[in-house]
Design a protein around this motif. Structure first.
Motif, mmCIF file in Angstrom:
data_model
loop_
_atom_site.group_PDB
_atom_site.id
_atom_site.type_symbol
_atom_site.label_atom_id
_atom_site.label_comp_id
_atom_site.label_asym_id
_atom_site.label_seq_id
_atom_site.Cartn_x
_atom_site.Cartn_y
_atom_site.Cartn_z
ATOM 1 N N ILE A 126 33.111 69.680 35.031
ATOM 2 C CA ILE A 126 31.880 69.100 35.580
ATOM 3 C C ILE A 126 30.777 70.143 35.696
ATOM 4 C CG2 ILE A 126 30.843 67.980 37.596
ATOM 5 C CD1 ILE A 126 33.570 66.677 38.101
ATOM 6 N N ASN A 127 31.089 71.284 36.284
ATOM 7 C CA ASN A 127 30.061 72.273 36.593
ATOM 8 C C ASN A 127 29.722 73.218 35.452
ATOM 9 O OD1 ASN A 127 29.984 71.206 39.180
ATOM 10 N ND2 ASN A 127 31.343 72.751 40.050
ATOM 11 N N VAL A 128 30.612 73.336 34.483
ATOM 12 C CA VAL A 128 30.363 74.256 33.366
ATOM 13 C C VAL A 128 30.186 73.482 32.059
ATOM 14 C CG1 VAL A 128 31.180 76.268 32.086
ATOM 15 C CG2 VAL A 128 31.676 76.059 34.537
ATOM 16 N N ARG A 129 31.208 72.733 31.671
ATOM 17 C CA ARG A 129 31.098 71.995 30.412
ATOM 18 C C ARG A 129 29.979 70.957 30.468
ATOM 19 N NH1 ARG A 129 36.189 68.724 28.028
ATOM 20 N NH2 ARG A 129 35.507 67.228 29.609
ATOM 21 N N GLY A 130 29.818 70.319 31.636
ATOM 22 C CA GLY A 130 28.741 69.338 31.782
ATOM 23 C C GLY A 130 27.375 69.961 31.566
ATOM 24 N N VAL A 131 27.168 71.165 32.097
ATOM 25 C CA VAL A 131 25.900 71.866 31.902
ATOM 26 C C VAL A 131 25.723 72.250 30.438
ATOM 27 C CG1 VAL A 131 24.561 73.916 32.513
ATOM 28 C CG2 VAL A 131 25.892 72.731 34.268
ATOM 29 N N HIS A 175 35.443 81.642 27.807
ATOM 30 C CA HIS A 175 36.846 81.922 28.117
ATOM 31 C C HIS A 175 37.386 80.947 29.150
ATOM 32 C CE1 HIS A 175 36.416 86.379 26.680
ATOM 33 N NE2 HIS A 175 36.629 85.544 25.685
ATOM 34 N N LEU A 176 36.566 80.595 30.149
ATOM 35 C CA LEU A 176 37.020 79.648 31.165
ATOM 36 C C LEU A 176 37.321 78.284 30.544
ATOM 37 C CD1 LEU A 176 37.550 78.893 34.133
ATOM 38 C CD2 LEU A 176 35.151 78.223 34.287
ATOM 39 N N LEU A 177 36.405 77.793 29.729
ATOM 40 C CA LEU A 177 36.608 76.479 29.122
ATOM 41 C C LEU A 177 37.814 76.481 28.178
ATOM 42 C CD1 LEU A 177 32.920 75.395 28.411
ATOM 43 C CD2 LEU A 177 34.438 74.611 30.231
ATOM 44 N N GLU A 178 38.010 77.560 27.447
ATOM 45 C CA GLU A 178 39.194 77.669 26.592
ATOM 46 C C GLU A 178 40.463 77.662 27.427
ATOM 47 O OE1 GLU A 178 38.686 81.234 24.373
ATOM 48 O OE2 GLU A 178 37.093 80.421 23.089
ATOM 49 N N LEU A 179 40.408 78.342 28.566
ATOM 50 C CA LEU A 179 41.581 78.464 29.426
ATOM 51 C C LEU A 179 41.973 77.121 30.029
ATOM 52 C CD1 LEU A 179 43.466 80.714 30.485
ATOM 53 C CD2 LEU A 179 41.996 80.867 32.497
ATOM 54 N N VAL A 180 40.999 76.399 30.586
ATOM 55 C CA VAL A 180 41.320 75.125 31.243
ATOM 56 C C VAL A 180 41.731 74.056 30.227
ATOM 57 C CG1 VAL A 180 39.827 75.601 33.207
ATOM 58 C CG2 VAL A 180 38.893 74.369 31.242
ATOM 59 N N GLU A 181 41.305 74.209 28.986
ATOM 60 C CA GLU A 181 41.706 73.247 27.954
ATOM 61 C C GLU A 181 43.112 73.547 27.422
ATOM 62 O OE1 GLU A 181 38.602 73.449 25.109
ATOM 63 O OE2 GLU A 181 37.183 72.292 26.316
ATOM 64 N N MET A 182 43.526 74.815 27.477
ATOM 65 C CA MET A 182 44.838 75.195 26.952
ATOM 66 C C MET A 182 45.960 74.982 27.961
ATOM 67 S SD MET A 182 44.367 78.652 24.680
ATOM 68 C CE MET A 182 43.858 79.607 26.116
#
Length: 507
Positions: A126-131, A175-182
């Motif tokens: 919500i706060n990162v990918r949404g932006v 890196h955060l988005l890659e991490l939460v998706e993996m």
């Protein structure tokens, strides 16, 4: 002058007097929104509602407003959309512009989180990918004049001094988005404390990361970052003292006033960084105006053959720390005293017990108070409810309260030094008419007067308890007052007898 059309896109009591806004042609901020189309996400949230009402009331020459909405808790999009305009906060708008909804067509879905303890994957999405997705959309808009990103003053609360600039996050957004998706939820939950490090929760952690994304991905956009501190009830608009949520300091004041919150770990002399909601909105609209003016200046230079060149690309994205401490600080102790001063004048029938709230800086003292003032009574009451066949609720209720208290305590036992020179410069840049219409200067702010109607707002708008029930509330107030002190007297007497009994055994 045409009616404003609000266009959604489908995705899947008592009123305190408020100064009515009389828009004049001398308002440069109003002029910048003439014939403009505005897209608002989070339109059902507290700040989103005030943004929407303010724009519709003060900028009647707007062309369209798009709102992003989603179905939620069994309510469809159209139902949620209609609820936005049902509250007392929309009354000034309906008086000033009763035809504002005649060209409404449809609504857009929006996901937002206000939970500080949100799971990292959800907060990151919500706060990162949404932006990130919004920035991609904004990059395709040919005539984008301004993009306002609402962050939080505590996005960098791992630092003691917070200026109006970007700071390095704990991890890059990619890196955060890659991490939460993996990783799955279980693994993420285990490593979350390590990932967020010195940030107290996933909310401020991901807000910091989203700011870093803006710094790197939005260089060519006319964008500004707004960082409000703890948002509290409004000063004047849409109505005095309006508040529609229990978050932050408001929840503390309400819990204390109802007699359900007896202790908060806090240092009374520490600054309570709070800001009225309408000041946040006014500062945000002024920031959009300044951003649009800067864009027009750059566009004019380019059309006249003047190259913006490296200077425009290297020009840092403006950040506005919308805080009170830089100009009119208030402490936790003073805010508690002001609530205690005004709340007894407007007692509510919903009061559970006499106000016995106290700020306790020592962690051990606080936990002891919580045990004897919250936990023990909760179990006793639930036991009695069980005996008479009623559903026990107090223990679960206090578990939620304690969770909320732990979030607030982090900010109440610490202090930060905020700089807000950009906000102050923005205020001085505005015309006198715009300063009247879009007030947000905290210079010499009268906290005493503010709390006199903020406490009323909590009573009327949160408890849904109109002021004409004050006489009944006053009767209950005095009943609970005498009950509270009777219980204290009995407990003191029992303690005295117990000590005398021990004394007789020893001597």
């Amino acid at each position: 002058m045409s009616d404003v059309g609000i266009h959604p896109v489908r995705e899947g009591g008592d009123i305190f007097s408020s100064d009515m806004v009389h828009v004049e042609a001398t308002s440069k901020i109003v002029d910048i929104f003439e014939d403009a189309t505005i897209f608002i996400t989070g339109g059902t949230g507290y700040l989103g509602k005030i943004f929407l009402e303010k724009l519709l009331r003060t900028c009647p020459k707007l062309r369209k407003i798009y709102i992003l909405l989603r179905p939620k808790k069994g309510k469809e999009i159209n139902e949620r959309f209609e609820e936005i305009f049902d509250g007392p906060n929309m009354v000034p708008l309906k008086i000033a512009n009763p035809k504002f909804l005649r060209k409404v067509n449809f609504v857009i879905h929006c996901a937002a989180t206000v939970r500080f303890d949100e799971k990292l994957k959800v907060a990151a999405y919500i706060n990162v990918r949404g932006v990130r997705d919004l920035l991609k959309i904004a990059g395709q808009i040919k005539n984008l004049k301004g993009f306002l990103h609402v962050s939080t003053a505590y996005s960098n609360c791992n630092r003691k001094t917070i200026d109006e600039t970007f700071y390095k996050p704990g991890i890059s957004y990619n890196h955060l988005l890659e991490l939460v998706e993996m990783l799955d939820e279980e693994k993420l939950e285990k490593i979350t404390p390590t990932l967020i490090g010195n940030w107290p929760n996933t909310y401020v952690f991901t807000k910091c990361i989203s700011e870093d994304m803006i710094k790197h991905e939005a260089k060519n956009l006319p964008i500004a970052v707004l960082r409000p501190s703890i948002v509290i009830g409004s000063v004047n608009e849409p109505v005095k003292g309006w508040i529609d949520n229990f978050y932050g300091a408001t929840g503390v004041f309400l819990g204390a006033g109802l007699g359900v919150l007896g202790s908060l770990q806090a240092i009374a002399d520490n600054v309570a960084e709070m800001i009225p909601a309408d000041y946040v909105i006014n500062a945000g609209l002024a920031a959009l105006w300044e951003t649009a003016c800067d864009k027009n200046f750059n566009d004019s230079n380019e059309s006249n053959g003047v190259e913006a060149g490296d200077d425009s690309e290297n020009e840092e994205i403006p950040i506005y720390n919308v805080v009170s401490s830089a100009e009119s600080p208030i402490t936790w102790g003073l805010s508690e005293k002001l609530c205690h001063r005004y709340a007894p004048h407007i007692p509510s029938e919903h009061q559970v017990w006499h106000n016995f709230f106290k700020l306790r800086p020592n962690r051990i003292h606080h936990l002891l108070a919580v045990f004897f003032l919250h936990t023990v009574p909760a179990y006793l009451i639930d036991f009695l409810c069980y005996c008479i066949g009623k559903k026990p609720m107090m223990v679960k209720g206090y578990q939620k309260i304690h969770k909320f208290m732990n979030v607030i305590s982090y900010f109440a036992v610490r202090e930060w030094k905020f700089q807000n020179k950009n906000v102050q410069k923005l205020w001085l840049k505005m015309s006198l008419e715009d300063q009247r219409l879009f007030q947000f200067s905290m210079n010499n702010f009268d906290w005493d007067n503010y709390f006199s109607y903020y406490t009323k707002g909590i009573r009327v708008y949160l408890l849904k308890d109109p002021l004409d029930t004050i006489s009944k509330g006053r009767i209950k107030y005095w009943k609970l007052f005498f009950a509270h002190h009777t219980v204290l007297a009995v407990l003191l007497f029992l303690c005295y007898k117990f000590l005398m009994l021990i004394w007789s055994f020893i001597f």
